[in-house]
Enzyme design. Structure first.
Site, PDB file in Angstrom:
ATOM      1  N   GLU A   1       4.079 131.546 -39.729  1.00 59.44           N
ATOM      2  CA  GLU A   1       5.062 132.585 -40.064  1.00 59.44           C
ATOM      3  C   GLU A   1       4.548 133.619 -41.067  1.00 59.44           C
ATOM      4  O   GLU A   1       5.156 133.846 -42.108  1.00 59.44           O
ATOM      5  CB  GLU A   1       6.358 131.921 -40.554  1.00 59.44           C
ATOM      6  CG  GLU A   1       6.905 130.941 -39.519  1.00 59.44           C
ATOM      7  CD  GLU A   1       8.149 130.173 -39.978  1.00 59.44           C
ATOM      8  OE1 GLU A   1       8.638 130.394 -41.108  1.00 59.44           O
ATOM      9  OE2 GLU A   1       8.638 129.342 -39.182  1.00 59.44           O
TER      10      GLU A   1
ATOM     11  N   ASN B   1       1.263 130.460 -35.776  1.00 57.58           N
ATOM     12  CA  ASN B   1       2.564 130.093 -35.203  1.00 57.58           C
ATOM     13  C   ASN B   1       3.650 130.952 -35.864  1.00 57.58           C
ATOM     14  O   ASN B   1       3.686 131.079 -37.090  1.00 57.58           O
ATOM     15  CB  ASN B   1       2.785 128.593 -35.520  1.00 57.58           C
ATOM     16  CG  ASN B   1       4.041 128.003 -34.952  1.00 57.58           C
ATOM     17  OD1 ASN B   1       4.339 128.179 -33.772  1.00 57.58           O
ATOM     18  ND2 ASN B   1       4.805 127.282 -35.775  1.00 57.58           N
TER      19      ASN B   1
ATOM     20  N   HIS C   1      12.983 129.437 -31.220  1.00 62.58           N
ATOM     21  CA  HIS C   1      14.311 129.023 -31.702  1.00 62.58           C
ATOM     22  C   HIS C   1      15.292 130.083 -31.193  1.00 62.58           C
ATOM     23  O   HIS C   1      15.392 131.166 -31.781  1.00 62.58           O
ATOM     24  CB  HIS C   1      14.331 128.937 -33.228  1.00 62.58           C
ATOM     25  CG  HIS C   1      13.437 127.876 -33.778  1.00 62.58           C
ATOM     26  ND1 HIS C   1      13.688 126.534 -33.576  1.00 62.58           N
ATOM     27  CD2 HIS C   1      12.273 127.941 -34.497  1.00 62.58           C
ATOM     28  CE1 HIS C   1      12.726 125.825 -34.167  1.00 62.58           C
ATOM     29  NE2 HIS C   1      11.860 126.644 -34.716  1.00 62.58           N
TER      30      HIS C   1
ATOM     31  N   GLU D   1       8.291 125.169 -30.772  1.00 68.39           N
ATOM     32  CA  GLU D   1       9.476 124.665 -31.490  1.00 68.39           C
ATOM     33  C   GLU D   1      10.765 124.989 -30.736  1.00 68.39           C
ATOM     34  O   GLU D   1      11.760 125.394 -31.339  1.00 68.39           O
ATOM     35  CB  GLU D   1       9.542 125.279 -32.903  1.00 68.39           C
ATOM     36  CG  GLU D   1       8.282 125.073 -33.725  1.00 68.39           C
ATOM     37  CD  GLU D   1       8.389 125.567 -35.176  1.00 68.39           C
ATOM     38  OE1 GLU D   1       9.511 125.874 -35.638  1.00 68.39           O
ATOM     39  OE2 GLU D   1       7.340 125.647 -35.844  1.00 68.39           O
TER      40      GLU D   1
ATOM     41  N   ASP E   1      14.231 125.306 -29.197  1.00 65.26           N
ATOM     42  CA  ASP E   1      15.620 124.833 -29.143  1.00 65.26           C
ATOM     43  C   ASP E   1      16.506 126.037 -28.878  1.00 65.26           C
ATOM     44  O   ASP E   1      16.099 127.177 -29.106  1.00 65.26           O
ATOM     45  CB  ASP E   1      16.055 124.028 -30.380  1.00 65.26           C
ATOM     46  CG  ASP E   1      15.829 124.710 -31.707  1.00 65.26           C
ATOM     47  OD1 ASP E   1      15.771 125.958 -31.764  1.00 65.26           O
ATOM     48  OD2 ASP E   1      15.714 123.982 -32.725  1.00 65.26           O
TER      49      ASP E   1
HETATM   50  O1  G3I Z   1      13.010 115.237 -48.198  1.00 61.76           O
HETATM   51  C1  G3I Z   1      14.228 115.649 -48.788  1.00 61.76           C
HETATM   52  C2  G3I Z   1      15.049 114.468 -49.201  1.00 61.76           C
HETATM   53  O2  G3I Z   1      14.360 113.775 -50.200  1.00 61.76           O
HETATM   54  C3  G3I Z   1      16.405 114.956 -49.697  1.00 61.76           C
HETATM   55  O3  G3I Z   1      17.215 113.854 -49.983  1.00 61.76           O
HETATM   56  C4  G3I Z   1      17.076 115.801 -48.633  1.00 61.76           C
HETATM   57  C5  G3I Z   1      18.420 116.370 -49.097  1.00 61.76           C
HETATM   58  O4  G3I Z   1      18.574 117.701 -48.719  1.00 61.76           O
HETATM   59  O5  G3I Z   1      16.241 116.871 -48.321  1.00 61.76           O
HETATM   60  C6  G3I Z   1      15.002 116.445 -47.768  1.00 61.76           C
HETATM   61  O6  G3I Z   1      14.234 117.569 -47.464  1.00 61.76           O
HETATM   62  C7  G3I Z   1      14.644 118.304 -46.324  1.00 61.76           C
HETATM   63  C8  G3I Z   1      13.550 118.231 -45.288  1.00 61.76           C
HETATM   64  O7  G3I Z   1      13.856 119.069 -44.199  1.00 61.76           O
HETATM   65  C9  G3I Z   1      13.332 116.812 -44.756  1.00 61.76           C
HETATM   66  O8  G3I Z   1      14.466 116.360 -44.096  1.00 61.76           O
HETATM   67  C10 G3I Z   1      14.882 119.731 -46.745  1.00 61.76           C
HETATM   68  O9  G3I Z   1      16.013 119.801 -47.591  1.00 61.76           O
HETATM   69  C11 G3I Z   1      15.095 120.606 -45.543  1.00 61.76           C
HETATM   70  O10 G3I Z   1      15.131 121.965 -45.958  1.00 61.76           O
HETATM   71  C12 G3I Z   1      13.957 120.415 -44.567  1.00 61.76           C
HETATM   72  O11 G3I Z   1      14.236 121.222 -43.435  1.00 61.76           O
HETATM   73  C13 G3I Z   1      13.125 121.462 -42.586  1.00 61.76           C
HETATM   74  C14 G3I Z   1      12.857 122.949 -42.502  1.00 61.76           C
HETATM   75  O12 G3I Z   1      11.786 123.184 -41.602  1.00 61.76           O
HETATM   76  C15 G3I Z   1      12.488 123.533 -43.845  1.00 61.76           C
HETATM   77  O13 G3I Z   1      12.143 124.862 -43.732  1.00 61.76           O
HETATM   78  C16 G3I Z   1      13.468 120.935 -41.212  1.00 61.76           C
HETATM   79  O14 G3I Z   1      13.603 119.517 -41.266  1.00 61.76           O
HETATM   80  C17 G3I Z   1      12.356 121.325 -40.218  1.00 61.76           C
HETATM   81  O15 G3I Z   1      12.784 120.975 -38.924  1.00 61.76           O
HETATM   82  C18 G3I Z   1      12.143 122.823 -40.289  1.00 61.76           C
HETATM   83  O16 G3I Z   1      11.117 123.172 -39.397  1.00 61.76           O
HETATM   84  C19 G3I Z   1      10.747 124.562 -39.339  1.00 61.76           C
HETATM   85  C20 G3I Z   1       9.270 124.609 -39.007  1.00 61.76           C
HETATM   86  O17 G3I Z   1       8.516 123.856 -39.923  1.00 61.76           O
HETATM   87  C21 G3I Z   1       8.753 126.049 -38.975  1.00 61.76           C
HETATM   88  N1  G3I Z   1       9.561 126.868 -38.083  1.00 61.76           N
HETATM   89  C22 G3I Z   1      11.004 126.808 -38.305  1.00 61.76           C
HETATM   90  C23 G3I Z   1      11.500 125.360 -38.271  1.00 61.76           C
HETATM   91  C24 G3I Z   1      12.997 125.296 -38.422  1.00 61.76           C
HETATM   92  O18 G3I Z   1      13.404 125.757 -39.681  1.00 61.76           O
END
Ligand code: G3I
Length: 317
Positions: free
Chosen positions: A132, A173, A209, A237, A239
């Protein structure tokens, strides 16, 4: 019942895969479907190979979570996509607010990419080395990397990755590059300039997405615009979200939209594979990011296949 990886391979693609995440792996019903290599021939860790997970403080690397996904791929006979080396998000504050000069940040980027890609040497099909880099208007994202290093961080990271694992495919990506427009053009121009400079780059990841009922036209020609530059393309990715709650009509639209995306990839030889951003609505990132939106995956939250599943099969057929 149709198996997506099997169908994708019959259609000439390298794999059909899915994102997954460590927190999901204790769900035995989930794992039973994830582990089926004929359904998913490839997996991507949604979080556990990112910078905040792998180098939370400078020079201190942790691979426990990433290794769990890599080992799962190995035991399932699935390809593994590394995700990701350099991204403005999920970047620990020691990097994002670091105040490093250009020489120091260059060394930090090189060390990070070399160490992470090197740790998984021989285990990945591809790496999202750069994630990105652009704003939606096609200008560069003014993150700590660009602000300190201008665009030099891109070849720096790609070269470090190539040295660390000469066999893995190196990707850039991004999202909102799935259709013609300023951002897609900017990414094409970056590919051209990297290629002409001899920088190692093998592929472009189009995230996909998407929003159901708002599918842009010209998807195949946009993919072709990248492959004609001498790189492969992967849908990384996928969806397709909708306004909740789902209805039969919305599911039917979503089926059409999945078919549209998959058939665009099918129609271009250099579009080598497709990854959905998790297969079940139970673990989709969408509802927590887009309030009132969701149901974006081909399986519902109870692990029943939705019409979208048949749309994927039809798109590959
Ligand atoms: O690990 C912590 C955990 O300790 C805590 O209790 C919990 C409470 O909020 O948060 C957890 O972290 C989260 C993490 O995912 C793991 O579940 C973050 O808050 C959350 O923001 C994070 O979201 C991820 C997101 O990227 C962040 O930008 C999504 O799972 C993930 O699917 C998403 O993936 C991105 C790609 O990497 C890049 N392209 C876009 C895509 C969708 O946003």
């Amino acid at each position: 019942t149709q198996k997506l990886n099997t169908v994708a391979k019959s259609a000439g693609k390298t794999y059909f895969g899915t994102a997954t995440d460590n927190s999901e792996l204790s769900d035995s019903a989930y794992i039973a479907i994830l582990n089926d290599g004929t359904m998913f021939g490839q997996i991507t860790p949604a979080n556990s190979m990112k910078w905040d997970a792998t180098e939370p403080s400078r020079g201190s690397f942790t691979f426990t979570q990433g290794d769990q996904i890599a080992n799962l791929a190995k035991s399932n006979g699935q390809l593994l996509r590394g995700h990701n080396c350099v991204w403005y998000n999920q970047l620990p504050s020691w990097v994002s607010s670091g105040g490093f000069n250009a020489a120091t940040l260059s060394s930090i980027v090189t060390t990070h990419c070399s160490t992470v890609v090197g740790h998984y040497k021989g285990q990945t099909y591809a790496w999202d080395v750069i994630n990105e880099p652009f704003n939606d208007d096609g200008t560069w994202r003014t993150d700590v990397f660009y602000n300190t290093l201008n665009t030099s961080y891109v070849p720096l990271a790609l070269n470090a990755a190539r040295t660390a694992d000469p066999a893995t495919k190196l990707y850039i990506n991004d999202y909102n590059v799935e259709y013609a427009g300023a951002k897609s053009t900017a990414l094409q121009n970056l590919v051209k300039s990297l290629k002409s400079a001899g920088t190692p780059l093998d592929g472009v990841g189009l995230q996909y997405h998407m929003i159901s009922g708002s599918m842009p036209g010209g998807l195949a020609s946009n993919i072709q615009a990248f492959t004609s530059l001498g790189v492969e393309v992967a849908i990384t990715e996928l969806d397709i979200r909708m306004t909740l709650p789902p209805t039969a009509a919305k599911y039917a639209q979503q089926k059409t939209d999945y078919q549209t995306v998959i058939s665009a990839c099918k129609s271009v030889t250099g579009c080598i594979g497709i990854t959905i951003w998790d297969w079940t609505d139970k673990y989709s990132w969408v509802p927590s990011t887009f309030s009132g939106q969701g149901a974006a995956c081909p399986w519902d939250a109870t692990y029943l296949k939705k019409p979208a599943f048949d749309g994927i099969v039809a798109g590959l057929g």
